[in-house]
Design a protein around this motif. Structure first.
Motif, PDB file in Angstrom:
ATOM      1  N   ARG A   1       0.859  -1.168   0.000  1.00  0.00           N
ATOM      2  CA  ARG A   1       0.000   0.000   0.000  1.00  0.00           C
ATOM      3  C   ARG A   1       0.896   1.218   0.000  1.00  0.00           C
TER       4      ARG A   1
ATOM      5  N   GLY B   1       1.424   5.286   0.606  1.00  0.00           N
ATOM      6  CA  GLY B   1       0.894   6.393   1.397  1.00  0.00           C
ATOM      7  C   GLY B   1       0.908   7.694   0.621  1.00  0.00           C
TER       8      GLY B   1
ATOM      9  N   ARG C   1       3.898   8.748   8.029  1.00  0.00           N
ATOM     10  CA  ARG C   1       3.093   8.236   6.907  1.00  0.00           C
ATOM     11  C   ARG C   1       3.067   6.706   6.896  1.00  0.00           C
TER      12      ARG C   1
ATOM     13  N   GLU D   1       0.512   5.691   9.311  1.00  0.00           N
ATOM     14  CA  GLU D   1      -0.825   5.893   8.742  1.00  0.00           C
ATOM     15  C   GLU D   1      -1.226   4.697   7.884  1.00  0.00           C
ATOM     16  N   ILE D   2      -0.308   4.229   7.035  1.00  0.00           N
ATOM     17  CA  ILE D   2      -0.586   3.062   6.185  1.00  0.00           C
ATOM     18  C   ILE D   2      -0.851   1.845   7.072  1.00  0.00           C
ATOM     19  N   TRP D   3       0.032   1.608   8.033  1.00  0.00           N
ATOM     20  CA  TRP D   3      -0.093   0.456   8.914  1.00  0.00           C
ATOM     21  C   TRP D   3      -1.435   0.476   9.644  1.00  0.00           C
ATOM     22  N   ASN D   4      -1.767   1.587  10.258  1.00  0.00           N
ATOM     23  CA  ASN D   4      -2.998   1.667  11.036  1.00  0.00           C
ATOM     24  C   ASN D   4      -4.247   1.523  10.170  1.00  0.00           C
ATOM     25  N   LYS D   5      -4.174   1.968   8.943  1.00  0.00           N
ATOM     26  CA  LYS D   5      -5.331   1.876   8.046  1.00  0.00           C
ATOM     27  C   LYS D   5      -5.552   0.442   7.553  1.00  0.00           C
ATOM     28  N   TYR D   6      -4.480  -0.310   7.297  1.00  0.00           N
ATOM     29  CA  TYR D   6      -4.617  -1.611   6.642  1.00  0.00           C
ATOM     30  C   TYR D   6      -4.237  -2.825   7.488  1.00  0.00           C
ATOM     31  N   LYS D   7      -3.740  -2.633   8.697  1.00  0.00           N
ATOM     32  CA  LYS D   7      -3.231  -3.771   9.473  1.00  0.00           C
ATOM     33  C   LYS D   7      -4.293  -4.824   9.754  1.00  0.00           C
TER      34      LYS D   7
END
Length: 147
Positions: free
Chosen positions: A102, A104, A130, A133-139
């Motif tokens: 993914r 960012g 950033r 942000e990617i981790w928290n959105k898709y984890k």
């Protein structure tokens, strides 16, 4: 594309674990700053100044599932396996794993041929922010079995 953690990060890769090496990796940030954007002023036929930006952005990418493709043999630091892996790392680098990721939000980086440490650390702070942000959105979608 530059893989930030490189071979050193791959030695600690395990299914469900995503340990990133970022704090010591500043070279890619210096490259980004040296290649960043700058404002160029040109003059039109009527000699009126025209400005435009020549830009380059730093795009953080997180590769979900990359560490889940295979499991490594136990390789505690100093063991024969670890020493062999370090030898391979030092002599040949690493191979490109199959992954999906993914991307960012791009980080606009102002061009500077001689960045200060503070400028590099500020870009690093934004980059890490950033990635979070990617981790928290898709984890919860792509890393359900994380440890």
């Amino acid at each position: 594309m530059i893989v930030i953690g490189g071979a050193g990060e791959s030695l600690s890769a395990r299914p469900g674990i995503n340990d990133l090496i970022l704090k010591r990796r500043l070279g890619f940030l210096k490259i980004a700053i040296k290649s960043g954007y700058n404002t160029v002023k040109l003059f039109s036929l009527e000699y009126k100044p025209i400005s435009f930006q020549n830009s380059a952005s730093l795009c953080p990418v997180f590769s979900f599932g990359e560490n889940d493709i295979w499991d490594q043999a136990e390789n505690p630091e100093g063991s024969k396996v670890w020493k062999f892996q370090k030898f391979l790392q030092n002599t040949s680098g690493w191979t490109l794993p199959l992954f999906h990721g993914r991307v960012g939000k791009p980080i606009d980086v102002v061009k500077n041929d001689n960045p200060t440490e503070e400028e590099v650390l500020e870009v690093q702070r934004k980059y890490i922010e950033r990635l979070y942000e990617i981790w928290n959105k898709y984890k919860d979608i792509y890393a359900k079995d994380r440890k």
